[in-house]
Scaffold this motif. Structure first.
Motif, PDB file in Angstrom:
ATOM      1  N   GLU A 151       0.814  -1.224   0.000  1.00  0.00           N
ATOM      2  CA  GLU A 151       0.000   0.000   0.000  1.00  0.00           C
ATOM      3  C   GLU A 151       0.847   1.274   0.000  1.00  0.00           C
ATOM      4  OE1 GLU A 151      -2.901   0.302  -0.813  1.00  0.00           O
ATOM      5  OE2 GLU A 151      -4.265  -1.173   0.046  1.00  0.00           O
ATOM      6  N   ALA A 155       1.098   3.920  -3.265  1.00  0.00           N
ATOM      7  CA  ALA A 155       0.824   5.352  -3.119  1.00  0.00           C
ATOM      8  C   ALA A 155       1.981   6.183  -3.666  1.00  0.00           C
ATOM      9  CB  ALA A 155       0.573   5.695  -1.653  1.00  0.00           C
ATOM     10  N   GLN A 159       1.989   8.735  -6.816  1.00  0.00           N
ATOM     11  CA  GLN A 159       2.508  10.101  -6.712  1.00  0.00           C
ATOM     12  C   GLN A 159       3.381  10.442  -7.912  1.00  0.00           C
ATOM     13  OE1 GLN A 159       4.624  10.958  -3.115  1.00  0.00           O
ATOM     14  NE2 GLN A 159       2.804  11.064  -1.848  1.00  0.00           N
ATOM     15  N   TYR A 227      -4.798  10.800  -1.751  1.00  0.00           N
ATOM     16  CA  TYR A 227      -4.267   9.434  -1.750  1.00  0.00           C
ATOM     17  C   TYR A 227      -2.821   9.388  -1.255  1.00  0.00           C
ATOM     18  CZ  TYR A 227      -3.020   4.742  -3.385  1.00  0.00           C
ATOM     19  OH  TYR A 227      -2.580   3.443  -3.448  1.00  0.00           O
ATOM     20  N   GLU A 228      -2.323  10.436  -0.667  1.00  0.00           N
ATOM     21  CA  GLU A 228      -0.985  10.404  -0.070  1.00  0.00           C
ATOM     22  C   GLU A 228      -1.086   9.738   1.298  1.00  0.00           C
ATOM     23  OE1 GLU A 228       0.337  14.441  -0.139  1.00  0.00           O
ATOM     24  OE2 GLU A 228       0.786  14.412  -2.280  1.00  0.00           O
ATOM     25  N   MET A 230      -1.013   5.800   3.736  1.00  0.00           N
ATOM     26  CA  MET A 230      -0.382   4.500   3.903  1.00  0.00           C
ATOM     27  C   MET A 230      -0.969   3.805   5.125  1.00  0.00           C
ATOM     28  SD  MET A 230       1.618   4.989   6.810  1.00  0.00           S
ATOM     29  CE  MET A 230       2.854   3.719   6.679  1.00  0.00           C
ATOM     30  N   LEU A 256       3.753  10.129   4.005  1.00  0.00           N
ATOM     31  CA  LEU A 256       2.408   9.660   3.703  1.00  0.00           C
ATOM     32  C   LEU A 256       1.606   9.655   4.996  1.00  0.00           C
ATOM     33  CD1 LEU A 256       3.271   6.589   1.421  1.00  0.00           C
ATOM     34  CD2 LEU A 256       2.443   8.823   0.654  1.00  0.00           C
ATOM     35  N   TYR A 269     -10.029   5.352  -2.532  1.00  0.00           N
ATOM     36  CA  TYR A 269      -8.981   6.357  -2.728  1.00  0.00           C
ATOM     37  C   TYR A 269      -8.508   6.356  -4.183  1.00  0.00           C
ATOM     38  CZ  TYR A 269      -8.155   7.360   2.268  1.00  0.00           C
ATOM     39  OH  TYR A 269      -8.271   7.774   3.572  1.00  0.00           O
ATOM     40  N   ARG A 270      -8.148   5.171  -4.667  1.00  0.00           N
ATOM     41  CA  ARG A 270      -7.641   5.073  -6.038  1.00  0.00           C
ATOM     42  C   ARG A 270      -8.764   5.200  -7.060  1.00  0.00           C
ATOM     43  NH1 ARG A 270      -4.603   1.301  -3.235  1.00  0.00           N
ATOM     44  NH2 ARG A 270      -5.827  -0.498  -3.904  1.00  0.00           N
TER      45      ARG A 270
END
Length: 492
Positions: A151, A155, A159, A227-228, A230, A256, A269-270
């Protein structure tokens, strides 16, 4: 899958997604950061992180280079080879990394370059048999689940990809802004429902496209920022093996934000990023479709770039087909389709199942590759297309100036004619002008009750003629440019 989209990949996007090299690199960064965090918290012996990191130092230092070193490519191949045996890529990665920690450099190279799969497996398994408790290799991935590694790494990969996409969008915006400035005041006909409507300028048309692109850029960037995130909370998200303090240290190291999670970070998120990408792809399609319609033979207002040795048709040598614009329109359907797929993947079972994994492996690389290609192609078309101003002016007169109908109707009402009668009078005059192929001003002045207004002096012929000064229609163009942040003194 890679071969299917290979023609649409840029060098930079291929570097990020074509092979597993970049993914495994980020996995390594996460694992090393966890070792560092646990050592700082005195959960593992002092010196483990430094010794392990030293082994991987040359790999870490080489990664910013656009071209991976041959050695890391071979390491990647070894991980993939092991994955084909144990059917778990993260475990395959862990095994190869642990072997690299245990073995001498020469022995490790001999293992990963071994072409015989059975010999390779035996060499690896012999090496792993020497992973003892409290050895440096034993702490690699200790207390973690697969997605504690995957994960944060994904991320980071997103980025990089979103940052590259953002840079591409900025170039597209510059191209559109340049066109808007260059074609400020360039009259053309505006079209609604595919019909001639009222005068506009090509510059204003470009501003509309620019505004849509800017809005998409902001939306993509905002979804990427969200989405930054973790997680390092274990197999079901309750920190059963490693405490929250390890996650906190890791989050600071990777920059993150830790979030509530199960075994995985919620897929929405994604999905939001992919959804915004799909909207942006539709924006690209809208621009491409407008330009495609403007490039039709009977319209002829623009033409997409056509190379000196390019061929338009295998059968008709005279053709200059707008293939770039058509390609952009087709690719948008792919991104929208994957957006739907991402939304469906949100509904994983309980704390996690693997139904999302296989689909995401295809979706992510394809969406980023296609969007990147669309941006590049559209930017090229905008910069290099040929614009035909004289054809734009010619097309304005195609409907015998009937596009001034609304102002004519307003003038008649101002002079005392009822609203319904004014509308019908102008409508009939417009239809007659087109049917007889006569300018509207010559039709309307002979129509009753307009003729009566002219005869009595209430309406002058000069007032009618003034309605067909197209510059009057765009007198507020500067206001629109100012709203777009472009002052009057800006030049191309």
């Amino acid at each position: 899958m890679t071969q299917m989209i290979h023609r649409y990949w840029s060098k930079e996007m291929r570097f990020l997604w074509e092979t597993n090299s970049r993914k495994f690199y980020y996995w390594l960064l996460v694992e090393l950061a966890v070792l560092e965090a646990r050592e700082n918290l005195e959960e593992i012996p002092k010196g483990v992180h430094a010794r392990v990191r030293e082994i991987f130092e040359s790999i870490i230092d080489s990664m910013p280079n656009p071209m991976f070193q041959e050695f890391w490519d071979q390491v990647t191949s070894a991980i993939e080879k092991r994955d084909r045996t144990i059917h778990h890529d993260l475990n395959a990665f862990i095994e190869i990394m642990r072997a690299m920690i245990i073995l001498s450099n020469n022995d490790f190279r001999a293992m990963i370059y071994e072409v015989d799969d059975e010999k390779f497996d035996k060499m690896l398994e012999n090496a792993l048999a020497h992973v003892t408790d409290n050895s440096d290799a034993s702490y690699f991935h200790d207390g973690m689940t697969s997605y504690d590694t995957e994960e944060p790494a994904l991320a980071l990969l997103f980025q990089d990809s979103c940052s590259f996409i953002n840079n591409g969008i900025a170039k597209l915006e510059m191209a559109l802004k340049s066109r808007a400035v260059k074609h400020r005041g360039q009259l053309m006909v505006g079209r609604t429902h595919g019909q001639h409507a009222q005068p506009i300028t090509f510059g204003i048309k470009c501003l509309n496209w620019l505004d849509m692109v800017q809005r998409s850029q902001m939306a993509i960037w905002e979804s990427a920022r969200k989405y930054e995130v973790m997680k390092l909370s274990g197999a079901v998200g309750v920190y059963g093996t490693l405490g929250p303090e390890v996650e906190e240290c890791l989050s600071k190291r990777l920059r993150l934000n830790p979030v509530i999670a199960t075994q995985i970070i919620p897929i929405d998120y994604r999905a939001r990023i992919v959804s915004e990408m799909a909207i942006f792809s539709s924006v690209i399609e809208k621009i491409a479709n407008d330009l495609w319609l403007m490039s039709q033979t009977e319209v002829g207002e623009i033409r997409e770039p056509f190379g000196k040795k390019q061929k338009g048709s295998s059968a008709m040598p005279h053709k200059k087909n707008p293939i770039s614009l058509e390609k952009l329109r087709g690719l948008s359907s792919i991104v929208r389709g994957f957006s739907i797929a991402m939304n469906e993947l949100i509904a994983t079972s309980h704390e996690r199942d693997i139904s999302h994994s296989s689909a995401e492996r295809i979706i992510h690389q394809t969406v980023f590759a296609v969007i990147d290609h669309q941006i590049s192609v559209l930017t090229y078309v905008i910069n290099e297309m040929t614009v035909f101003p004289e054809k734009m002016l010619e097309n304005i007169e195609m409907t015998y100036s009937t596009i001034s109908s609304q102002k004519l109707e307003m003038l008649l009402k101002e002079k005392g004619i009822g609203a319904e009668e004014a509308y019908r009078t102008v409508q009939e005059a417009c239809f007659e002008a087109v049917n007889k192929k006569i300018h509207l001003k010559d039709i309307i002045r002979n129509n009753s009750p307009v003729f009566e207004l002219v005869e009595t002096g209430v309406l002058t012929y000069e007032e009618i003629v003034a309605l067909f000064d197209w510059r009057e229609w765009i007198q507020n163009e500067d206001f629109i440019y100012q709203r777009a942040g472009i002052n009057k003194d800006v030049v191309e």
